[in-house]
Design a protein around this motif. Structure first.
Motif, PDB file in Angstrom:
ATOM      1  N   ASP A 190       0.818  -1.218   0.000  1.00 14.77           N
ATOM      2  CA  ASP A 190       0.000   0.000   0.000  1.00 14.77           C
ATOM      3  C   ASP A 190       0.853   1.271   0.000  1.00 14.77           C
ATOM      4  N   ILE A 191       2.182   1.118  -0.030  1.00 15.00           N
ATOM      5  CA  ILE A 191       3.089   2.281  -0.016  1.00 15.00           C
ATOM      6  C   ILE A 191       3.938   2.280  -1.282  1.00 15.00           C
ATOM      7  N   LYS A 192       4.047   3.431  -1.907  1.00 13.65           N
ATOM      8  CA  LYS A 192       4.933   3.611  -3.059  1.00 13.65           C
ATOM      9  C   LYS A 192       6.013   4.617  -2.687  1.00 13.65           C
ATOM     10  N   VAL A 193       7.274   4.273  -2.951  1.00 17.40           N
ATOM     11  CA  VAL A 193       8.405   5.143  -2.615  1.00 17.40           C
ATOM     12  C   VAL A 193       8.969   5.752  -3.892  1.00 17.40           C
ATOM     13  N   LYS A 194       8.987   7.046  -3.924  1.00 18.56           N
ATOM     14  CA  LYS A 194       9.524   7.792  -5.059  1.00 18.56           C
ATOM     15  C   LYS A 194      10.952   8.216  -4.692  1.00 18.56           C
ATOM     16  N   CYS A 195      11.938   7.815  -5.487  1.00 20.33           N
ATOM     17  CA  CYS A 195      13.344   7.991  -5.119  1.00 20.33           C
ATOM     18  C   CYS A 195      14.045   9.066  -5.929  1.00 20.33           C
ATOM     19  N   SER A 196      14.936   9.792  -5.287  1.00 24.49           N
ATOM     20  CA  SER A 196      15.827  10.719  -5.990  1.00 24.49           C
ATOM     21  C   SER A 196      17.207  10.573  -5.384  1.00 24.49           C
ATOM     22  N   TYR A 197      18.222  10.605  -6.239  1.00 28.07           N
ATOM     23  CA  TYR A 197      19.583  10.382  -5.762  1.00 28.07           C
ATOM     24  C   TYR A 197      20.580  11.056  -6.683  1.00 28.07           C
ATOM     25  N   THR A 198      21.725  11.358  -6.131  1.00 22.58           N
ATOM     26  CA  THR A 198      22.765  12.046  -6.884  1.00 22.58           C
ATOM     27  C   THR A 198      24.102  11.833  -6.188  1.00 22.58           C
ATOM     28  N   GLU A 199      25.171  12.151  -6.875  1.00 15.56           N
ATOM     29  CA  GLU A 199      26.490  12.133  -6.245  1.00 15.56           C
ATOM     30  C   GLU A 199      26.614  13.329  -5.306  1.00 15.56           C
ATOM     31  N   TRP A 200      27.635  13.269  -4.443  1.00 19.06           N
ATOM     32  CA  TRP A 200      27.809  14.295  -3.418  1.00 19.06           C
ATOM     33  C   TRP A 200      27.944  15.690  -4.002  1.00 19.06           C
ATOM     34  N   SER A 201      28.608  15.815  -5.142  1.00 20.62           N
ATOM     35  CA  SER A 201      28.887  17.143  -5.706  1.00 20.62           C
ATOM     36  C   SER A 201      27.617  17.959  -5.909  1.00 20.62           C
ATOM     37  N   GLY A 202      26.487  17.307  -6.145  1.00 22.84           N
ATOM     38  CA  GLY A 202      25.254  18.052  -6.334  1.00 22.84           C
ATOM     39  C   GLY A 202      24.272  17.916  -5.189  1.00 22.84           C
ATOM     40  N   TYR A 203      24.513  16.939  -4.339  1.00 24.59           N
ATOM     41  CA  TYR A 203      23.510  16.642  -3.316  1.00 24.59           C
ATOM     42  C   TYR A 203      23.384  17.754  -2.285  1.00 24.59           C
ATOM     43  N   GLU A 204      24.513  18.284  -1.842  1.00 25.70           N
ATOM     44  CA  GLU A 204      24.478  19.325  -0.809  1.00 25.70           C
ATOM     45  C   GLU A 204      23.766  20.576  -1.318  1.00 25.70           C
ATOM     46  N   ALA A 205      24.100  20.999  -2.548  1.00 25.29           N
ATOM     47  CA  ALA A 205      23.482  22.206  -3.102  1.00 25.29           C
ATOM     48  C   ALA A 205      21.978  22.022  -3.278  1.00 25.29           C
ATOM     49  N   ARG A 206      21.574  20.859  -3.758  1.00 27.00           N
ATOM     50  CA  ARG A 206      20.156  20.625  -3.972  1.00 27.00           C
ATOM     51  C   ARG A 206      19.404  20.484  -2.655  1.00 27.00           C
ATOM     52  N   ASN A 207      20.075  19.912  -1.663  1.00 26.80           N
ATOM     53  CA  ASN A 207      19.449  19.819  -0.351  1.00 26.80           C
ATOM     54  C   ASN A 207      19.155  21.210   0.196  1.00 26.80           C
ATOM     55  N   GLN A 208      20.091  22.136  -0.005  1.00 25.78           N
ATOM     56  CA  GLN A 208      19.885  23.494   0.493  1.00 25.78           C
ATOM     57  C   GLN A 208      18.660  24.131  -0.155  1.00 25.78           C
ATOM     58  N   VAL A 209      18.532  23.946  -1.464  1.00 24.12           N
ATOM     59  CA  VAL A 209      17.377  24.498  -2.173  1.00 24.12           C
ATOM     60  C   VAL A 209      16.090  23.865  -1.647  1.00 24.12           C
ATOM     61  N   ARG A 210      16.118  22.567  -1.476  1.00 28.14           N
ATOM     62  CA  ARG A 210      14.915  21.864  -1.034  1.00 28.14           C
ATOM     63  C   ARG A 210      14.503  22.272   0.379  1.00 28.14           C
ATOM     64  N   MET A 211      15.491  22.396   1.271  1.00 33.56           N
ATOM     65  CA  MET A 211      15.156  22.741   2.646  1.00 33.56           C
ATOM     66  C   MET A 211      14.568  24.143   2.733  1.00 33.56           C
ATOM     67  N   VAL A 212      15.157  25.082   2.006  1.00 35.39           N
ATOM     68  CA  VAL A 212      14.655  26.465   2.052  1.00 35.39           C
ATOM     69  C   VAL A 212      13.282  26.568   1.400  1.00 35.39           C
ATOM     70  N   SER A 213      13.071  25.806   0.321  1.00 33.70           N
ATOM     71  CA  SER A 213      11.799  25.868  -0.392  1.00 33.70           C
ATOM     72  C   SER A 213      10.773  24.886   0.150  1.00 33.70           C
ATOM     73  N   GLU A 214      11.154  24.128   1.190  1.00 33.05           N
ATOM     74  CA  GLU A 214      10.274  23.157   1.836  1.00 33.05           C
ATOM     75  C   GLU A 214       9.753  22.116   0.851  1.00 33.05           C
ATOM     76  N   THR A 215      10.651  21.647  -0.017  1.00 31.59           N
ATOM     77  CA  THR A 215      10.318  20.596  -0.973  1.00 31.59           C
ATOM     78  C   THR A 215      11.186  19.365  -0.746  1.00 31.59           C
ATOM     79  N   GLU A 216      11.743  19.230   0.459  1.00 33.23           N
ATOM     80  CA  GLU A 216      12.630  18.108   0.754  1.00 33.23           C
ATOM     81  C   GLU A 216      11.860  16.789   0.759  1.00 33.23           C
ATOM     82  N   ALA A 217      12.613  15.693   0.605  1.00 30.08           N
ATOM     83  CA  ALA A 217      12.002  14.365   0.601  1.00 30.08           C
ATOM     84  C   ALA A 217      11.443  14.021   1.983  1.00 30.08           C
ATOM     85  N   ASP A 218      10.487  13.100   2.012  1.00 27.55           N
ATOM     86  CA  ASP A 218       9.918  12.665   3.293  1.00 27.55           C
ATOM     87  C   ASP A 218      10.990  12.023   4.169  1.00 27.55           C
ATOM     88  N   VAL A 219      11.821  11.170   3.573  1.00 23.96           N
ATOM     89  CA  VAL A 219      12.950  10.551   4.261  1.00 23.96           C
ATOM     90  C   VAL A 219      14.196  10.928   3.487  1.00 23.96           C
TER      91      VAL A 219
END
Length: 425
Positions: A64-93
Motif C-alpha cells: 500500500d506504499i509507493k516510494v519515489k526515489c531521488s539520488y545524486t552524487e555528493w557534488s550536487g547533493y548538498e546544493a540541492r538539499n539546500q534548495v529543497r530545505m529552504v523551499s520546503e520541498t525536501e524528501a519525506d525521508v
C-alpha cells in the motif's frame, strides 16, 4: 515567500538536467490508491543500485506504499538539499550530514521529531549516546547510520620492506621519513581535511587545549595556531607527507604512500585494490606522544544519518521506511559495510549472521569503538573555510611569503573576519 518560490523553481530546473550517474532519477508512481512517500540519498552507482533494490523489497512488504526515489552524487547533493530545505520541498525521508542539523534545525524543529514516531521506529536498537548525535535542542532530528573518525591506515608490507615498525607516535613518522624519502616514498599522506584534523590532534595533545570550548567557540589562540602551522610545515619539509594539494589517491595503489589518514568509511575505496593484490593494510592506533593516550585530540562523528521531513504528510509511512533502512535484514545485507559499520544493533546482528563483519573497514571501526578517549565532533571543525584558510596560510610560510609570526596573526584575523567566535577565557 518570493525566495521560496524562486528556489523551488530553480530546483525544478535542476531536476530535469540529465547526468551520467542517473542523477535524481525518479521512479514514477504507476499505481493509484497508494500512499506515496519520497526518499533521497547521495551515492555512487553501487549505493544507488542496492538502495533501489532495498526500496523494492520495502514496497513488496508494504504494497500500500509507493516510494519515489531521488539520488545524486555528493557534488550536487548538498546544493540541492539546500534548495529543497529552504523551499520546503525536501524528501519525506532523506540522508543528511551531521552538520546539516545545526544549519537547518538550530532549535531542533527543522526536522520531524523521530521520537514521536517510536511506535514505528525501533529506537531500542540504538544506544543513547549514538542517538545524541542526531539531537538538536533535545529533539531527535536524525538517526546515525554508522560512525566515523579519521583513522591511520598503514601499508605494513611497505613498512616491513624498510624494517620499520608500525608508527605509534608522531616521532615515529619522522623517523620513517628519514629512511623512505630516498625512494620518494612518504610514510603518510592525506587529503586537506584529513591532515587538518591530524594537525589538530597533534596540537591538542601538545598544548592540552581543545579546539573548541564548551560553548562551541574556538579555544585555540595565536599560540596554538602557530604550533599547528609549524607542525604542518615540518611534516611537508621533512617528507613525512606530500603537500595536501599534491595528494593523489592513485599514489596509494602505486605504493608512493606507505600510510594514509582517512575516514573509517574510506577503507574499502582507498585500499581495496592493495588488499586484493596481497598487501597487508592495517588500521593502526591513533597517533600520540604517548601510545597510552592514543585517541586524545581525535574526533568521531556520524558517517551519515537519516532524517524525516518536518513537512511530511505521511509521518507513519516515512517512519516505517526509516526503520526499514536502518534495522531490516534486507537493507543490512544489501548495504553491507558500504556506509560503514551500522550502529543499529539489529543491522549489525544481521551482518554478523551473514559473515560480513570482517575486513579492513571493520578493523578500523573496532579501533574506534574500543577507544574511550575519542571525543564527539563539533561539525563546525569540518567547515571548508577553516581548513582551506589554514592550508593557504601554512603555504605562505612554506614558500617564504611571510614569517611564521605574521602569518599566524593573519590566520587568526581571517577566522575572526569570517565570523568564527573565539573563547574569551
Amino acid at each position: 515567500m518570493k525566495l521560496k518560490r524562486l528556489l523551488a523553481s530553480l530546483l525544478s530546473l535542476m531536476l530535469i538536467i540529465p547526468t551520467a550517474c542517473g542523477d535524481d532519477e525518479i521512479i514514477s508512481n504507476e499505481f493509484e490508491n497508494k500512499t506515496e512517500i519520497t526518499l533521497s540519498w547521495r551515492g555512487n552507482d553501487t549505493r544507488n543500485e542496492y538502495t533501489l533494490e532495498a526500496v523494492k523489497a520495502f514496497e513488496e512488504l508494504h504494497p500500500d506504499i509507493k516510494v519515489k526515489c531521488s539520488y545524486t552524487e555528493w557534488s550536487g547533493y548538498e546544493a540541492r538539499n539546500q534548495v529543497r530545505m529552504v523551499s520546503e520541498t525536501e524528501a519525506d525521508v532523506m540522508q543528511v550530514n551531521a552538520g546539516w542539523l545545526a544549519q537547518y534545525s538550530e532549535d531542533g524543529t527543522g526536522y520531524y521529531d523521530i521520537e514521536s514516531l517510536s511506535e514505528y521506529v525501533s529506537l531500542d536498537n540504538f544506544d543513547a549516546d549514538t542517538l545524541d548525535f542526531g539531537r538538536r535542542n533535545g529533539i531527535l532530528n536524525a538517526i546515525p547510520i554508522a560512525m566515523n573518525t579519521e583513522s591511520i591506515y598503514i601499508n605494513k608490507t611497505i613498512y616491513d620492506s624498510y624494517n620499520l615498525p608500525v608508527p605509534e607516535t608522531w616521532d615515529d613518522f619522522f623517523e620513517a621519513a628519514k629512511v623512505m624519502k630516498k625512494d620518494g616514498v612518504y610514510p603518510l599522506a592525506g587529503a586537506n581535511k584529513s591532515i587538518w584534523l591530524f594537525c589538530i590532534a597533534y596540537t591538542e595533545q601538545k598544548t592540552g587545549k581543545t579546539f573548541f570550548d564548551e560553548n562551541g567557540n574556538i579555544r585555540f589562540s595565536y599560540s596554538e595556531f602557530k604550533t599547528m602551522i609549524e607542525f604542518y610545515n615540518r611534516l611537508v619539509t621533512e617528507k613525512v607527507i606530500p603537500k595536501v594539494e599534491d595528494f593523489q589517491r592513485f599514489n596509494i595503489d602505486n605504493r608512493v604512500y606507505a600510510g594514509t589518514v582517512a575516514w573509517v568509511s574510506d577503507a574499502i575505496n582507498y585500499f581495496g585494490t592493495l588488499v586484493e593484490e596481497g598487501d597487508e593494510i592495517i588500521a593502526a592506533d591513533y597517533t600520540a606522544f604517548d601510545p597510552a593516550e592514543a585517541g586524545k585530540g581525535w574526533y568521531e562523528k556520524p558517517a551519515t544519518l537519516y532524517a524525516i521531513s518536518k513537512n511530511t504528510n505521511h509521518p507513519k509511512e516515512a517512519a516505517m521506511l526509516l526503520d526499514f533502512l536502518l534495522n531490516s535484514a534486507e537493507m543490512a545485507r544489501l548495504q553491507g559495510l558500504e556506509k560503514g559499520i551500522p550502529v543499529s544493533k539489529a543491522a549489525k546482528r544481521h551482518l554478523e549472521e551473514d559473515g560480513q563483519l570482517t575486513g579492513l573497514q571493520y578493523e578500523a571501526s573496532q579501533v574506534m569503538e574500543n577507544n574511550s578517549l575519542i571525543s564527539p565532533m563539533n561539525s563546525v571543525i569540518e567547515n571548508t573555510n577553516l581548513y582551506e584558510t589554514f592550508i593557504t596560510h601554512s603555504d605562505m610560510v612554506l614558500f617564504d611569503k611571510g614569517t611564521l609570526d605574521d602569518v599566524t596573526i593573519d590566520l587568526v584575523s581571517a577566522y575572526k573576519d569570517s565570523g568564527y567566535k573565539f573563547t574569551k577565557k
